[in-house]
Design a protein around this motif. Structure first.
Motif, PDB file in Angstrom:
ATOM      1  N   ILE A   1       0.795  -1.260  -0.133  1.00 43.59           N
ATOM      2  CA  ILE A   1      -0.106   0.182  -0.111  1.00 43.59           C
ATOM      3  C   ILE A   1       0.766   1.277  -0.054  1.00 43.59           C
ATOM      4  CG2 ILE A   1      -1.689   1.315   1.281  1.00 43.59           C
ATOM      5  CD1 ILE A   1      -2.902  -1.392   2.195  1.00 43.59           C
ATOM      6  N   PHE A   2       1.902   1.181   0.788  1.00 44.43           N
ATOM      7  CA  PHE A   2       2.861   2.398   0.988  1.00 44.43           C
ATOM      8  C   PHE A   2       3.476   2.754  -0.376  1.00 44.43           C
ATOM      9  CE2 PHE A   2       7.160   4.320   1.821  1.00 44.43           C
ATOM     10  CZ  PHE A   2       6.785   5.175   2.313  1.00 44.43           C
ATOM     11  N   ALA A   3       3.973   1.600  -1.192  1.00 48.79           N
ATOM     12  CA  ALA A   3       4.541   1.760  -2.325  1.00 48.79           C
ATOM     13  C   ALA A   3       3.775   2.376  -3.427  1.00 48.79           C
ATOM     14  CB  ALA A   3       5.103   0.560  -2.862  1.00 48.79           C
ATOM     15  N   ALA A   4       2.631   1.855  -3.365  1.00 45.69           N
ATOM     16  CA  ALA A   4       1.655   2.345  -4.343  1.00 45.69           C
ATOM     17  C   ALA A   4       1.303   3.522  -4.237  1.00 45.69           C
ATOM     18  CB  ALA A   4      -0.009   1.617  -4.213  1.00 45.69           C
ATOM     19  N   VAL A   5       0.974   4.148  -3.014  1.00 43.65           N
ATOM     20  CA  VAL A   5       0.743   5.405  -2.656  1.00 43.65           C
ATOM     21  C   VAL A   5       2.131   6.377  -3.072  1.00 43.65           C
ATOM     22  CG1 VAL A   5       0.556   7.084  -0.825  1.00 43.65           C
ATOM     23  CG2 VAL A   5      -0.902   5.044  -0.909  1.00 43.65           C
ATOM     24  N   ALA A   6       3.194   5.950  -2.981  1.00 45.70           N
ATOM     25  CA  ALA A   6       4.301   6.648  -3.250  1.00 45.70           C
ATOM     26  C   ALA A   6       4.369   6.729  -4.861  1.00 45.70           C
ATOM     27  CB  ALA A   6       5.689   5.920  -2.877  1.00 45.70           C
ATOM     28  N   VAL A   7       3.811   5.549  -5.704  1.00 47.16           N
ATOM     29  CA  VAL A   7       4.013   5.777  -7.135  1.00 47.16           C
ATOM     30  C   VAL A   7       3.030   6.885  -7.570  1.00 47.16           C
ATOM     31  CG1 VAL A   7       3.460   4.260  -9.007  1.00 47.16           C
ATOM     32  CG2 VAL A   7       5.154   3.340  -7.332  1.00 47.16           C
ATOM     33  N   ILE A   8       1.662   6.581  -6.806  1.00 46.67           N
ATOM     34  CA  ILE A   8       0.642   7.848  -7.189  1.00 46.67           C
ATOM     35  C   ILE A   8       1.205   8.969  -6.917  1.00 46.67           C
ATOM     36  CG2 ILE A   8      -1.634   8.477  -6.835  1.00 46.67           C
ATOM     37  CD1 ILE A   8      -2.283   5.289  -6.109  1.00 46.67           C
ATOM     38  N   PHE A   9       1.778   9.146  -6.054  1.00 46.52           N
ATOM     39  CA  PHE A   9       2.345  10.674  -5.631  1.00 46.52           C
ATOM     40  C   PHE A   9       3.422  11.243  -6.576  1.00 46.52           C
ATOM     41  CE2 PHE A   9       5.271  13.435  -3.268  1.00 46.52           C
ATOM     42  CZ  PHE A   9       4.713  14.465  -2.961  1.00 46.52           C
ATOM     43  N   VAL A  10       4.278  10.355  -6.984  1.00 41.11           N
ATOM     44  CA  VAL A  10       5.357  10.698  -7.787  1.00 41.11           C
ATOM     45  C   VAL A  10       4.687  10.767  -9.360  1.00 41.11           C
ATOM     46  CG1 VAL A  10       7.386   9.882  -9.180  1.00 41.11           C
ATOM     47  CG2 VAL A  10       7.298   9.256  -6.849  1.00 41.11           C
ATOM     48  N   LEU A  11       3.710  10.038  -9.898  1.00 39.91           N
ATOM     49  CA  LEU A  11       3.107  10.346 -10.918  1.00 39.91           C
ATOM     50  C   LEU A  11       2.303  11.654 -10.910  1.00 39.91           C
ATOM     51  CD1 LEU A  11       1.838   6.636 -11.766  1.00 39.91           C
ATOM     52  CD2 LEU A  11       3.692   7.972 -12.961  1.00 39.91           C
ATOM     53  N   LEU A  12       1.462  11.682  -9.769  1.00 35.12           N
ATOM     54  CA  LEU A  12       0.870  13.092  -9.936  1.00 35.12           C
ATOM     55  C   LEU A  12       1.815  14.380  -9.941  1.00 35.12           C
ATOM     56  CD1 LEU A  12      -1.883  12.287  -6.965  1.00 35.12           C
ATOM     57  CD2 LEU A  12      -2.181  12.633  -9.391  1.00 35.12           C
ATOM     58  N   THR A  13       2.963  14.194  -8.944  1.00 35.29           N
ATOM     59  CA  THR A  13       4.103  15.078  -9.137  1.00 35.29           C
ATOM     60  C   THR A  13       4.421  15.668 -10.315  1.00 35.29           C
ATOM     61  OG1 THR A  13       4.564  14.648  -6.782  1.00 35.29           O
ATOM     62  CG2 THR A  13       6.348  16.000  -8.132  1.00 35.29           C
ATOM     63  N   ILE A  14       4.725  14.492 -11.018  1.00 37.00           N
ATOM     64  CA  ILE A  14       5.213  14.639 -12.775  1.00 37.00           C
ATOM     65  C   ILE A  14       4.280  15.189 -13.476  1.00 37.00           C
ATOM     66  CG2 ILE A  14       6.041  13.417 -14.620  1.00 37.00           C
ATOM     67  CD1 ILE A  14       7.321  11.188 -12.666  1.00 37.00           C
ATOM     68  N   LEU A  15       3.006  14.701 -13.185  1.00 36.63           N
ATOM     69  CA  LEU A  15       1.833  15.291 -14.135  1.00 36.63           C
ATOM     70  C   LEU A  15       1.674  16.873 -13.966  1.00 36.63           C
ATOM     71  CD1 LEU A  15      -0.815  12.503 -13.979  1.00 36.63           C
ATOM     72  CD2 LEU A  15       0.681  13.064 -15.881  1.00 36.63           C
ATOM     73  N   VAL A  16       1.919  17.238 -12.458  1.00 38.87           N
ATOM     74  CA  VAL A  16       1.616  18.645 -12.230  1.00 38.87           C
ATOM     75  C   VAL A  16       2.790  19.453 -12.524  1.00 38.87           C
ATOM     76  CG1 VAL A  16       1.283  20.219 -10.115  1.00 38.87           C
ATOM     77  CG2 VAL A  16       0.240  17.878 -10.137  1.00 38.87           C
ATOM     78  N   THR A  17       4.073  19.205 -12.377  1.00 39.94           N
ATOM     79  CA  THR A  17       5.169  20.055 -12.624  1.00 39.94           C
ATOM     80  C   THR A  17       5.567  19.899 -14.231  1.00 39.94           C
ATOM     81  OG1 THR A  17       6.530  17.995 -11.993  1.00 39.94           O
ATOM     82  CG2 THR A  17       5.722  19.541 -10.058  1.00 39.94           C
ATOM     83  N   ARG A  18       5.367  18.746 -14.821  1.00 45.61           N
ATOM     84  CA  ARG A  18       5.703  18.646 -16.208  1.00 45.61           C
ATOM     85  C   ARG A  18       5.309  19.925 -17.023  1.00 45.61           C
ATOM     86  NH1 ARG A  18       4.128  13.827 -20.099  1.00 45.61           N
ATOM     87  NH2 ARG A  18       2.355  15.276 -20.308  1.00 45.61           N
ATOM     88  N   LYS A  19       6.338  20.260 -17.959  1.00 49.61           N
ATOM     89  CA  LYS A  19       6.161  21.629 -18.632  1.00 49.61           C
ATOM     90  C   LYS A  19       5.300  21.296 -19.664  1.00 49.61           C
ATOM     91  CE  LYS A  19       9.268  24.856 -16.759  1.00 49.61           C
ATOM     92  NZ  LYS A  19      10.677  25.722 -16.937  1.00 49.61           N
ATOM     93  N   LYS A  20       4.367  21.967 -20.406  1.00 47.37           N
ATOM     94  CA  LYS A  20       4.055  21.852 -21.569  1.00 47.37           C
ATOM     95  C   LYS A  20       4.999  22.064 -22.809  1.00 47.37           C
ATOM     96  CE  LYS A  20      -0.883  22.689 -20.483  1.00 47.37           C
ATOM     97  NZ  LYS A  20      -1.966  23.471 -20.752  1.00 47.37           N
ATOM     98  N   PRO A  21       5.207  21.296 -23.980  1.00 46.26           N
ATOM     99  CA  PRO A  21       6.234  21.675 -24.795  1.00 46.26           C
ATOM    100  C   PRO A  21       6.006  23.060 -25.487  1.00 46.26           C
ATOM    101  CG  PRO A  21       4.506  20.133 -25.741  1.00 46.26           C
ATOM    102  CD  PRO A  21       4.330  20.235 -24.295  1.00 46.26           C
ATOM    103  N   VAL A  22       7.025  23.886 -25.553  1.00 46.71           N
ATOM    104  CA  VAL A  22       6.897  25.420 -26.119  1.00 46.71           C
ATOM    105  C   VAL A  22       7.147  25.235 -27.468  1.00 46.71           C
ATOM    106  CG1 VAL A  22       7.963  27.478 -25.849  1.00 46.71           C
ATOM    107  CG2 VAL A  22       7.767  26.093 -23.822  1.00 46.71           C
ATOM    108  N   ALA A  23       6.215  25.899 -28.198  1.00 46.44           N
ATOM    109  CA  ALA A  23       6.422  26.024 -29.631  1.00 46.44           C
ATOM    110  C   ALA A  23       7.323  26.920 -29.992  1.00 46.44           C
ATOM    111  CB  ALA A  23       5.054  26.401 -30.314  1.00 46.44           C
ATOM    112  N   GLU A  24       8.157  26.851 -31.150  1.00 47.03           N
ATOM    113  CA  GLU A  24       9.307  27.651 -31.442  1.00 47.03           C
ATOM    114  C   GLU A  24       8.874  29.121 -31.694  1.00 47.03           C
ATOM    115  OE1 GLU A  24      12.964  27.275 -34.829  1.00 47.03           O
ATOM    116  OE2 GLU A  24      10.977  26.873 -35.396  1.00 47.03           O
ATOM    117  N   LYS A  25       9.550  29.874 -30.890  1.00 46.92           N
ATOM    118  CA  LYS A  25       9.233  31.350 -31.132  1.00 46.92           C
ATOM    119  C   LYS A  25       9.587  31.820 -32.346  1.00 46.92           C
ATOM    120  CE  LYS A  25      10.047  32.313 -26.263  1.00 46.92           C
ATOM    121  NZ  LYS A  25      10.589  33.151 -25.209  1.00 46.92           N
TER     122      LYS A  25
END
Length: 376
Positions: free
Chosen positions: A19-43
């Motif tokens: 259960i602890f590992a699953a929660v950790a994985v879910i937390f990491v995934l959520l962190t990645i999803l929240v903090t990941r930057k959208k690809p920036v188009a070429e200016k």
């Protein structure tokens, strides 16, 4: 008290770990999803901007340009044949004078006195000769007396004629039509044969003597009849246009100086007008080949190796054109015929590569202005 088996305890721990590992994985995934930057188009501003222009039809002259100075074909220093005080000096530098115009008048009093003395001596000698001649005809005198009297009369006549000529020489007159280039004497000065009272030149007869490098000797000698000469006197910027006239090759030296490795070419100005004067700096363009109705573009479109870029409107990319031996003049070069109607990159060519996407400078400028307005 009910006893708990060892296996049940182990299963409980494993479950908690899972259960602890699953929660950790879910937390990491959520962190990645929240903090990941959208690809920036070429200016847009990362795409280089270029200035483009289409070639224009025109005439190009392949030529050699050599600097030189205008000279009067004949500069005539006018010196007096007698010495004396200058009594009259009516001319000024820049005056146009016709042949026999009075340039200076030297005090003639001493020369008139000499003329009167010579005249008196001549009249006396002539009178003596006339008397001896009559006696000789009548046989009353000898041949020796006759010859002596005649010689004396002839010598006196020569002295008298010379004295009259010296009086005439006190009036210094222009030997030809021309313009006064130098007139640095003055009334009261001493005129003599060591210093001219004026320097004359025919300004309709001006030349440029060119010192041409040896490598062009064959061009000038073998193609002389096909050469076209244009003489330009650069004018003050933003004040007057350059003075331009054509010229005719008058003489080509038949030898090359071993010291300078140059040979002399004399070009006669066809129509010098009022804007060419002796001593002026000029550029002489000697054209040896003419191209008419050809596509021309400014030399600034070329890179150091002679190459240039064309702009493709459909793809907004540039195409590299390898440097070749394109005919050129001082300002333009001939674009290959297949690019007659193409856009040529005039500025920015040093910062692009073949096939690169670019923006036209005007479009980039408009985008920048639009961005500025949006930011405000």
């Amino acid at each position: 008290m009910k006893k708990i088996s060892l296996n049940a305890l182990r299963e409980s721990k494993l479950l908690r770990y899972a259960i602890f590992a699953a929660v950790a994985v879910i937390f990491v995934l959520l962190t990645i999803l929240v903090t990941r930057k959208k690809p920036v188009a070429e200016k847009p501003d990362t795409v280089p901007a270029v200035v483009i222009q289409k070639p224009e039809n025109g005439t190009l002259l392949e030529s050699v340009t050599i600097s030189g100075y205008v000279e009067a074909n004949a500069m005539i220093p006018v010196v007096p044949f007698v010495s004396g005080t200058i009594k009259e000096y009516p001319v000024r530098a820049g005056d146009f004078v016709e042949k026999d115009t009075l340039l200076a008048k030297i005090d003639d009093a001493p020369f008139r006195q000499q003329m009167l003395q010579a005249q008196a001596a001549y009249f006396a000698a002539q009178s003596t000769f006339d008397r001896i001649n009559n006696l000789y005809k009548s046989g009353a005198t000898t041949q020796q007396n006759y010859d002596s009297a005649k010689a004396q009369a002839d010598a006196s006549k020569a002295q008298y004629d010379l004295a009259k000529l010296q009086v005439d020489y006190t009036e210094v007159r222009a030997p030809v039509d021309g313009t006064i280039l130098i007139a640095d004497q003055a009334v009261g000065g001493i005129g003599n044969q060591t210093q001219p009272v004026a320097v004359l030149a025919d300004l309709t007869n001006q030349v440029v003597r060119l010192k041409v490098p040896e490598k062009y000797f064959d061009l000038f000698t073998l193609e002389r009849d096909n050469l076209k000469v244009i003489v330009t006197r650069p004018a003050e910027k933003n004040m007057y246009e350059d003075a331009v006239t054509t010229a005719t090759i008058e003489n080509i030296a038949p030898y090359v100086s071993p010291q300078s490795k140059n040979f002399i070419v004399v070009c006669h100005l066809d129509e010098p007008g009022d804007r060419f004067r002796p001593g002026m700096f000029v550029k002489v363009q000697v054209a040896y080949k003419t191209y008419e109705n050809v596509p021309l573009i400014s030399l600034k479109a070329r890179k150091m190796d002679g190459s240039f870029y064309i702009f493709d409107e459909n793809t907004s990319t540039v195409k590299y054109v390898e440097g070749q031996d394109f005919p050129v003049d001082e300002n333009n070069f001939i674009v290959p015929e297949e690019y007659r109607n193409s856009y040529i990159v005039m500025d920015g060519q040093n910062f692009v590569f073949d096939g690169q996407k670019v923006r036209v400078f005007e479009e980039a400028l408009n985008e920048a202005k639009s961005t500025d307005r949006t930011g405000e």
